[in-house]
Design a protein around this motif. Structure first.
Motif, PDB file in Angstrom:
ATOM      1  N   UNK A 122       0.735  -1.001  -0.034  1.00  0.00           N
ATOM      2  CA  UNK A 122      -0.104   0.223  -0.121  1.00  0.00           C
ATOM      3  C   UNK A 122       0.686   0.841  -0.191  1.00  0.00           C
ATOM      4  N   UNK A 123       0.819   2.251  -0.821  1.00  0.00           N
ATOM      5  CA  UNK A 123       1.460   3.602  -1.486  1.00  0.00           C
ATOM      6  C   UNK A 123       0.201   4.400  -0.945  1.00  0.00           C
ATOM      7  N   UNK A 124       0.476   4.941  -0.034  1.00  0.00           N
ATOM      8  CA  UNK A 124       0.009   6.565   0.393  1.00  0.00           C
ATOM      9  C   UNK A 124      -0.014   7.852   0.280  1.00  0.00           C
ATOM     10  N   UNK A 125      -0.684   8.644  -0.031  1.00  0.00           N
ATOM     11  CA  UNK A 125       0.304  10.292  -0.903  1.00  0.00           C
ATOM     12  C   UNK A 125      -0.343  11.050   0.337  1.00  0.00           C
ATOM     13  N   UNK A 126       0.635  11.573   0.344  1.00  0.00           N
ATOM     14  CA  UNK A 126       0.758  12.189   1.623  1.00  0.00           C
ATOM     15  C   UNK A 126       0.069  13.456   0.943  1.00  0.00           C
ATOM     16  N   UNK A 127      -0.613  14.214   0.792  1.00  0.00           N
ATOM     17  CA  UNK A 127      -1.611  15.533  -0.173  1.00  0.00           C
ATOM     18  C   UNK A 127      -2.361  14.869   0.525  1.00  0.00           C
ATOM     19  N   UNK A 128      -3.066  14.087  -0.582  1.00  0.00           N
ATOM     20  CA  UNK A 128      -4.249  14.185  -0.189  1.00  0.00           C
ATOM     21  C   UNK A 128      -5.099  12.677   0.435  1.00  0.00           C
ATOM     22  N   UNK A 129      -3.964  12.057   0.715  1.00  0.00           N
ATOM     23  CA  UNK A 129      -4.644  11.337   1.504  1.00  0.00           C
ATOM     24  C   UNK A 129      -4.959  10.215   1.632  1.00  0.00           C
TER      25      UNK A 129
END
Length: 404
Positions: A122-129
């Motif tokens: 799983x990868x998470x976009x730190x800007x959009x959540x």
């Protein structure tokens, strides 16, 4: 081919606040984003891509009769996507729903032919959540699929974080050895020697030495010259039910001189500039595949398990200390600062004690000569075996006292 089984239980109190994760926060149910999700046939199997409104714990396992791959989430609203998405030939049906009413959402892929999960991350976009789950399925024989099918997890994980050792039924300890680098990432290079090759040979020999004790079950994160993304190494360790995780390296320094063995545990800030430089070098391995590790710490991306680390961190430090002491007792060379801390991504699993061991520096002629010497390797491996056995006994005794 062994399927990946990623199982994680998250304490609700450990989840980041809305202020930490952007407008989406963690208060609402995670939603699947259909436009960015799908199942695609690839040259070597099936790619499953699931875009979510926020990161959540997930797990992957396989079932037989009929053959299925199951992806559980805690918890996701799939809407009508499962019944409307196009399926590749390898997938005959796709169903989504709740898993036994215990707060898990379940996605079930029925297989036309045996396919096993090779990677799950799983990868998470730190800007959009937002989060993106990628699962890769590869063809395997029916016998391999049947032998490695994990079956339904029982009982289903609850919200409490369980960090006690996962001893096998016969009392054996599960040790996961991670030979660093591999494939397109050779690691440090000196002449005709690459770090990837040297640590793979060392790791195979260490595996054999541990198995000879009759007390250890050993799993390698790679057993060939192949590239394995760092999050996939952590996922593979969880799949094996690891009691401890040891990543093996033999680096080089461009400036100055470094020699001797060093053991690192996880820290948000490196213990010194050299440790920080090594951590950055190791983390860049995944950039070769276009993966930004700063936003993708496997299934723990965006859901840092601080509570679990309160337990595993001191156990990791104890393991590092046992390794350093055993190496010293064997009369083998240690670095001037043999026990350090660094932000290695491969050590970020919150649910198992983890260390990174530099067996030496191939930029140093003596260290390289040692690593190439079978007799020296055997002495180092026996020291490590003694340390692991001593740590396992002490850890089991400590956990027994905690349970009382």
């Amino acid at each position: 081919m062994t399927p990946i089984l990623a199982v994680l239980a998250i304490c609700a109190l450990c989840l980041p606040s809305a202020a930490q994760t952007g407008d989406t926060g963690f208060g609402a149910l995670a939603r699947l984003i259909p436009a960015e999700s799908g199942l695609t046939a690839t040259t070597d199997g099936v790619a499953v891509t699931l875009a979510l409104s926020q990161p959540v714990p997930f797990r992957v396992f396989t079932l037989t009769d009929p053959a299925r791959v199951v992806i559980d989430f805690r918890e996701v609203d799939f809407g009508t996507w499962a019944g409307e998405t196009d399926l590749p030939p390898a997938i005959t049906a796709l169903e989504a729903g709740l898993a036994r009413g215990l707060g898990w959402s379940r996605l079930v892929l029925s297989l036309a032919s045996p396919h096993a999960p090779q990677t799950a991350a799983m990868a998470t976009d730190p800007l959009t959540g937002r989060a993106r789950v990628d699962v890769r399925l590869v063809p395997v024989s029916q016998a391999e699929f049947n032998a490695s099918a994990t079956g339904l997890p029982d009982p289903a994980p609850g919200v409490a974080v369980a960090t006690a050792p996962v001893r096998m039924a016969d009392g054996r300890v599960v040790v996961v050895i991670d030979p660093g680098h591999g494939g397109v990432d050779p690691g440090a290079v000196r002449g005709s020697h690459t770090e990837a090759d040297l640590v793979l040979r060392f790791s195979r020999e260490l595996r054999d030495a541990l198995r000879r004790t009759g007390r250890v079950d050993v799993v390698l994160t790679r057993d060939a010259d192949v590239f394995v993304p760092l999050p996939a190494r952590i996922t593979a360790a969880r799949a094996a039910g690891a009691d401890l995780f040891i990543s093996i390296h033999a680096d080089a320094v461009a400036e100055g001189r470094a020699r001797g063995a060093t053991v690192y545990t996880l820290s948000d800030t490196a213990s010194d500039a050299a440790a920080e430089a090594l951590a950055e070098q190791h983390d860049r391995a995944d950039l070769l595949q276009g993966i930004d590790l700063h936003g993708s710490d496997d299934v723990v991306a965006g859901v840092l398990m601080d509570l679990a680390r309160l337990d595993t961190a001191p156990r990791s430090v104890a393991l590092a200390g046992a390794l350093v002491d055993a190496i010293a007792d064997a009369g083998l060379r240690l670095h001037a600062r043999p026990q350090g801390e660094a932000g290695f991504t491969v050590l970020r699993a919150a649910d198992m004690p983890s260390v990174l061991l530099e067996i030496g520096f191939i930029s140093d002629a003596d260290d390289l000569r040692n690593i190439l010497d079978p007799e020296w390797r055997a002495r180092m491996q026996m020291a490590l075996v003694a340390a692991i056995m001593a740590w396992a006994d002490a850890d089991a005794a400590r956990m027994a006292l905690v349970r009382q």
